[in-house]
Scaffold this active site. Structure first.
Site, PDB file in Angstrom:
ATOM      1  N   SER A   1       2.098  10.099  -4.430  1.00  0.00           N
ATOM      2  CA  SER A   1       2.036  11.577  -3.668  1.00  0.00           C
ATOM      3  C   SER A   1       3.082  11.878  -2.798  1.00  0.00           C
ATOM      4  O   SER A   1       3.648  10.934  -2.418  1.00  0.00           O
ATOM      5  CB  SER A   1       0.698  11.690  -2.972  1.00  0.00           C
ATOM      6  OG  SER A   1       0.682  12.675  -2.154  1.00  0.00           O
TER       7      SER A   1
ATOM      8  N   TYR B   1      -5.089   8.548   3.381  1.00  0.00           N
ATOM      9  CA  TYR B   1      -4.580   8.866   2.255  1.00  0.00           C
ATOM     10  C   TYR B   1      -2.983   8.583   2.067  1.00  0.00           C
ATOM     11  O   TYR B   1      -2.451   8.074   1.349  1.00  0.00           O
ATOM     12  CB  TYR B   1      -4.851  10.422   1.698  1.00  0.00           C
ATOM     13  CG  TYR B   1      -4.100  10.910   0.442  1.00  0.00           C
ATOM     14  CD1 TYR B   1      -4.890  10.617  -0.663  1.00  0.00           C
ATOM     15  CD2 TYR B   1      -2.971  11.691   0.395  1.00  0.00           C
ATOM     16  CE1 TYR B   1      -4.381  11.100  -1.858  1.00  0.00           C
ATOM     17  CE2 TYR B   1      -2.541  12.040  -0.735  1.00  0.00           C
ATOM     18  CZ  TYR B   1      -3.276  11.849  -1.966  1.00  0.00           C
ATOM     19  OH  TYR B   1      -2.525  12.101  -3.091  1.00  0.00           O
TER      20      TYR B   1
END
Length: 266
Positions: free
Chosen positions: A142, A154
């Site tokens: 990401s 995350y």
């Protein structure tokens, strides 16, 4: 569309590729595109697909954080491949948790890392023995793994995945197995559907291409990295984010300067 050895994405026709998190979103788009190029796709997820599967795609239930589940899938694949090499693995499955360090509980931290970081490690460890010369692993990171994005668990999981991918590229390279990491930006999927409106607006404002991404944008890069077209690319970090990470806020600055100049001259 040519799908043979000399085609646009050669090496996919008749090949077997595993895609995790493939019931919807990016994973489903990756599975569909690979199947269009003639691959046999094993689409895995913890939820059932939301629609009928295209020809060439078979579904298997898989929790990527479950080591025994990976062992069972590897045994099934070894039997069906009958000595042929597994062409590819796309570690796409992921979960998010939109909270900073002080708001992140231990259970949420462990859950995010179990899926986003431990899952790809278990997948590579289980399936790499079935791979050989020309095989390819694509780990889906990401832009959070390229920046200091506020989502503590995350972001940490995606930075960790970058390091894991570099280790895997080094370890598996002598066997002819390539490992790369792709870094999607803000992609319109179920995962981002409940993102705060302010986050969506800011993303548009900071993305040079001035649009949000689509699942197919990610699928194209993933298929390229599984194919022969990328046969000398390994250990790479490849953003697919409309220029977001590369601009490092420069677009925001340029837009503000342009707006100021307009105001000054009118």
């Amino acid at each position: 569309m040519s799908t043979g050895a000399d085609g646009l994405l050669g090496g996919l026709d008749g090949a077997t590729v595993v895609v995790t998190g493939a019931a919807r979103g990016q994973g489903a788009a990756e599975a569909r595109l690979l199947a269009r190029f003639g691959a046999r796709v094993i689409a895995t997820d913890v939820v059932e697909p939301g629609s009928a599967l295209d020809d060439g795609i078979v579904f298997r239930h898989l929790d990527v954080s479950d080591e025994e589940a990976w062992t069972r899938l590897a045994a099934e694949l070894a039997e069906t491949l009958a000595g042929a090499a597994l062409r590819g693995l796309i570690n796409n499955a992921g979960v998010t948790h939109r909270a900073g360090i002080d708001q992140t509980g231990r259970a949420d931290w462990d859950r995010v890392l179990a899926v986003n970081l431990t899952g790809p490690m278990l997948g590579m460890r289980a399936l790499a023995p079935l791979m050989g010369e020309g095989s390819s692993i694509v780990n889906v990171g990401s832009v959070a793994g390229l920046t200091g994005h506020y989502t503590a668990a995350y972001t940490a999981s995606k930075w960790g995945l970058r390091g894991l991918s570099r280790v895997a590229a080094t370890e598996y390279g002598p066997r002819g197995i390539r490992v790369n990491t792709i870094h999607p930006g803000f992609i319109e999927t179920e995962m981002t559907a409940n993102a705060p409106a302010a986050m969506r607006e800011a993303q548009l404002e900071l993305t040079p291409l001035e649009r949000l991404g689509e699942a197919e944008d990610v699928a194209g890069l993933a298929a390229f990295l599984i194919s022969d077209a990328s046969r000398y690319i390994s250990g790479a970090d490849l953003p697919v984010d409309g220029g977001f990470a590369a601009s490092a806020g420069a677009k925001h600055l340029a837009d503000r300067i342009a707006a100021g100049a307009t105001i000054t001259t009118t």
